[in-house]
Design an enzyme around this catalytic site. Structure first.
Site, short mmCIF file in Angstrom:
data_model
loop_
_atom_site.label_atom_id
_atom_site.label_comp_id
_atom_site.label_asym_id
_atom_site.label_seq_id
_atom_site.Cartn_x
_atom_site.Cartn_y
_atom_site.Cartn_z
N ASP A 98 0.85 -1.18 0.00
CA ASP A 98 0.00 0.00 0.00
C ASP A 98 0.89 1.24 0.00
O ASP A 98 2.06 1.18 0.35
CB ASP A 98 -0.97 0.01 1.18
CG ASP A 98 -0.38 -0.62 2.44
OD1 ASP A 98 0.86 -0.72 2.54
OD2 ASP A 98 -1.15 -1.01 3.33
N GLU A 168 -5.95 3.14 3.38
CA GLU A 168 -6.44 3.74 4.62
C GLU A 168 -7.93 4.06 4.57
O GLU A 168 -8.59 4.09 5.61
CB GLU A 168 -5.66 5.01 4.95
CG GLU A 168 -4.19 4.78 5.31
CD GLU A 168 -4.00 4.05 6.63
OE1 GLU A 168 -4.99 3.82 7.35
OE2 GLU A 168 -2.86 3.68 6.93
#
Length: 438
Positions: A98, A168
């Protein structure tokens, strides 16, 4: 022992011995890649980007893939970057990192601390920090692909790697899949990823065979009433009182309606109503986060929320056309369910790389991670998310002596042991890929 079982056991012994021999080569090359990965991590840490704004991070990840000889496709459903490296016949293994950071003001005092700011979704200028370790994830991912590229003679198969946006806020994985991750590119036989864990020492990893991260649902509730003057409550129906009753009754869902053997969380994180102390408002708004591992459990929880809201309003005398509005938002994060067989294989590979004593069997956590999306498609790909220890043993011992805990994820003081964490991540993940493709 019949001959078939003997042959299977013999083949496993041969395979394990072969992997043990290559483990030393993997550790040496991982060490060679660590210095570069560490400098990359410092650069990424100083230049964090919010979800859906990972433009420079994506470009850098694409550059690293090209350096390692991957075929690179950028902008796969946004800022997602996909790389493919084919190295003969064999399994297809996917590695994810990520990229996004958080709106957090860094307070670490590090030489390479972030001073960046950015506009959030509300067009507000906010500080930005890699307070969840995604800078380490990208650096380990980069170090791993370079290590695997350097060791191509030791494995056969296809690597599919993705640098993913917006973990997120739980959107990047779904957008990548919707944009053809498993149709435009080789379909993975396995998918793996890391997440740093400050509660584990650097040099360690944590493994869970089964549920590791919870599913997350967000619910918005609007409680209606009949407002008026605070001095005449008998002439009103107070939505603040209704909302208060709902908040208390929601606490009985997990304690009295869900089996104690099934994990679930119902948290009211936001409640807003009224403007002045002498005015009874017309409505109250609440926001809830729900955590779960079972689809059946979350359906039961949401059904109970609707029932409790309606009952509280009816008890207060609200008509049926003014009962609370319960909205389950479309954006959600499914549970991360590690494939037990893949987790067991990783345990075997990692034991040869860092020693079985440095592999911790973790309990499941109730935080969310959208890596679980990759395992919930029709392709039914076995996935495994691995905890990567990130606190130095010296600091851990000091904290324990003082009766304190390491700074958690999302803390402005998060202070990982960068070098050892990165080196451990590179060599373990490289070992996993080589082991699966051997």
């Amino acid at each position: 022992m019949n001959s078939k079982i003997f042959l299977i056991l013999f083949a496993m012994i041969i395979q394990n011995n072969a992997f043990a021999q290559i483990a030393g080569v993997i550790k040496k090359e991982a060490r060679n890649q660590t210095e570069y990965a560490l400098e990359l991590c410092k650069h990424l840490h100083q230049n964090p980007e919010l979800s859906f704004q990972e433009f420079e991070s994506a470009r850098r990840m694409a550059t690293e893939l090209k350096k390692a000889g991957f075929e690179v496709t950028e902008k796969v459903g946004g800022n997602n970057v996909v790389g493919v490296l084919k190295n003969g016949d064999g399994p297809v293994v996917m590695l994810r990192t990520d990229m996004d950071a958080l709106p957090v003001q860094e307070k670490t005092g590090l030489e390479f601390a972030s001073t960046k700011t950015a506009k959030n979704q509300n067009d507000e200028e906010v500080p930005v920090m890699h307070a969840c370790g995604h800078d380490i994830h990208m650096s380990v991912w980069t170090g791993t692909i370079h290590t695997l590229a350097a060791l191509k003679e030791h494995w056969q198969g296809t690597l599919v790697v993705i640098a993913q946006q917006a973990e997120e806020v739980s959107g990047g994985a779904s957008l990548a899949i919707e944009s053809g991750l498993f149709t435009r590119f080789p379909k993975p036989d396995y998918a793996m990823a890391y997440h740093i864990n400050p509660e584990l020492e650097s040099g360690q990893i944590g493994l869970v065979g089964g549920p590791i991260f919870a599913g997350v649902e967000t619910v918005e509730i609007t409680v209606f009433g009949q407002g008026g003057h605070g001095a005449y409550p008998e002439k009103c129906i107070d939505p603040i009182v209704i909302a208060s009753r709902i908040v208390l009754d929601l606490q009985t869902i997990v304690s009295r309606e869900i089996s104690p053997l099934e994990p679930a969380v119902v948290t009211v994180g936001s409640i807003h109503g009224g403007t002045r102390p002498n005015i009874i408002p017309d409505e109250v708004k609440m926001e809830l986060t729900l955590r779960y591992y079972s689809d059946e459990v979350i359906e039961q929880v949401i059904s109970a929320i609707r029932r409790i809201c309606n009952s509280a309003a009816q008890m207060a005398g609200m008509p049926d056309d003014r009962l609370p509005e319960v909205v389950v938002l479309d954006e959600y994060t499914p549970p991360v369910l590690n494939n037990p067989e893949l987790s067991e294989k990783i345990h075997g590979f990692a034991s040869e790389i860092i020693g079985a004593e440095n592999i911790v069997k973790n309990a499941p956590a109730m935080v969310g991670e959208d890596f679980g999306v990759y395992g919930r498609t029709p392709e039914n790909i076995p996935i495994c998310l691995i905890w990567l220890g990130s606190t130095s043993s010296e600091l851990m011992q000091q904290l324990k002596a003082e009766g304190r805990e390491p700074y958690p994820l999302h803390s402005p003081h998060l202070n990982p042991d960068y070098e050892k964490t990165i080196e451990t991540g590179i060599k373990v993940m490289t070992g996993n890929v080589v082991g699966l493709m051997d």
